[in-house]
Design a protein around this motif. Structure first.
Motif, PDB file in Angstrom:
ATOM      1  N   HIS A  67       7.062  -4.103  -3.549  1.00 53.23           N
ATOM      2  CA  HIS A  67       6.437  -5.229  -4.534  1.00 53.23           C
ATOM      3  C   HIS A  67       5.368  -6.125  -3.673  1.00 53.23           C
ATOM      4  O   HIS A  67       5.824  -6.509  -2.429  1.00 53.23           O
ATOM      5  N   GLN A  68       4.521  -6.237  -4.090  1.00 52.09           N
ATOM      6  CA  GLN A  68       3.179  -6.704  -3.555  1.00 52.09           C
ATOM      7  C   GLN A  68       3.267  -8.230  -3.917  1.00 52.09           C
ATOM      8  O   GLN A  68       3.389  -8.678  -5.100  1.00 52.09           O
ATOM      9  N   THR A 108       3.151  -6.685   1.262  1.00 54.07           N
ATOM     10  CA  THR A 108       4.295  -5.896   0.470  1.00 54.07           C
ATOM     11  C   THR A 108       5.532  -5.860   0.884  1.00 54.07           C
ATOM     12  O   THR A 108       5.669  -5.651   2.330  1.00 54.07           O
ATOM     13  N   ASN A 145       0.584  -4.832 -11.238  1.00 52.68           N
ATOM     14  CA  ASN A 145       0.901  -3.592 -11.109  1.00 52.68           C
ATOM     15  C   ASN A 145       2.019  -3.234 -12.029  1.00 52.68           C
ATOM     16  O   ASN A 145       3.037  -2.870 -11.908  1.00 52.68           O
ATOM     17  N   GLY A 146       1.443  -3.285 -13.257  1.00 51.90           N
ATOM     18  CA  GLY A 146       2.452  -2.947 -14.419  1.00 51.90           C
ATOM     19  C   GLY A 146       2.561  -3.904 -15.398  1.00 51.90           C
ATOM     20  O   GLY A 146       2.761  -3.615 -16.909  1.00 51.90           O
ATOM     21  N   ASN A 165       8.250  -1.536  -9.642  1.00 56.73           N
ATOM     22  CA  ASN A 165       7.268  -1.991  -8.519  1.00 56.73           C
ATOM     23  C   ASN A 165       6.002  -3.031  -8.833  1.00 56.73           C
ATOM     24  O   ASN A 165       5.110  -2.972  -8.133  1.00 56.73           O
ATOM     25  N   CYS A 166       6.316  -3.802  -9.896  1.00 53.37           N
ATOM     26  CA  CYS A 166       5.429  -4.906 -10.183  1.00 53.37           C
ATOM     27  C   CYS A 166       5.291  -5.862  -8.945  1.00 53.37           C
ATOM     28  O   CYS A 166       6.091  -5.907  -8.118  1.00 53.37           O
TER      29      CYS A 166
END
Length: 160
Positions: free
Chosen positions: A27-28, A55, A120-121, A152-153
């Protein structure tokens, strides 16, 4: 070794790394600081060292982000507003604003505009641009949680 056994063994050797990579969770966390001073920081459960954008490998539980070195802001956003978040796969990632000012709640109060959006999503998020900050938690029982269900958002947090 029979040829069918060799083919099965070779297939397992080739696909195992792909399967392991598909399960890796990360996750960033990113920031934008438009305030002219201060340093965007966050902490999360399992890592008590304030850090900037990065991240995280695995679940990121109990994250809290604030603008450090800004006025009277202290660690974990004490004396300032903060964004709280949890980022995880297999469920919902969530984020909110905290302005919990009561005893034992961190003395969080509005000091600067804040906003966040999932990346990211998902792309939903929220803004806090005024002292009453609609939707912010002012005690542990009220406020609005914003959610994202994408694996992985990440989260992008902006100050000012």
């Amino acid at each position: 070794m029979p040829s069918s056994t060799i083919i099965i063994a070779a297939t397992l050797l080739l696909t195992t790394p792909l399967l392991m990579g598909a399960r890796a969770e990360s996750h960033q966390v990113t920031f934008t600081n438009n305030c002219g001073s201060g340093t965007p920081l966050f902490l999360y459960q399992g890592d008590g060292n304030p850090q900037g954008a990065t991240t995280i490998q695995g679940e990121l539980n109990g994250g809290i982000a604030w603008l450090g070195d800004q006025g009277n802001c202290q660690s974990s956003g004490v004396n300032c507003g903060a964004v709280e978040f949890t980022l995880k796969n297999n469920g919902f990632s969530q984020a909110d604003f905290t302005l919990e000012a009561g005893p034992g709640l961190g003395n969080h109060q509005y000091t600067y505009p804040m906003s966040f959006n999932f990346i990211n999503g998902c792309s939903n998020g929220a803004s806090c641009n005024e002292a009453n900050c609609p939707g912010a938690f002012t005690d542990p029982t009220n406020g609005q949680l914003y959610q994202c269900s994408a694996n992985n958002c990440g989260i992008h947090i902006q100050f000012c």
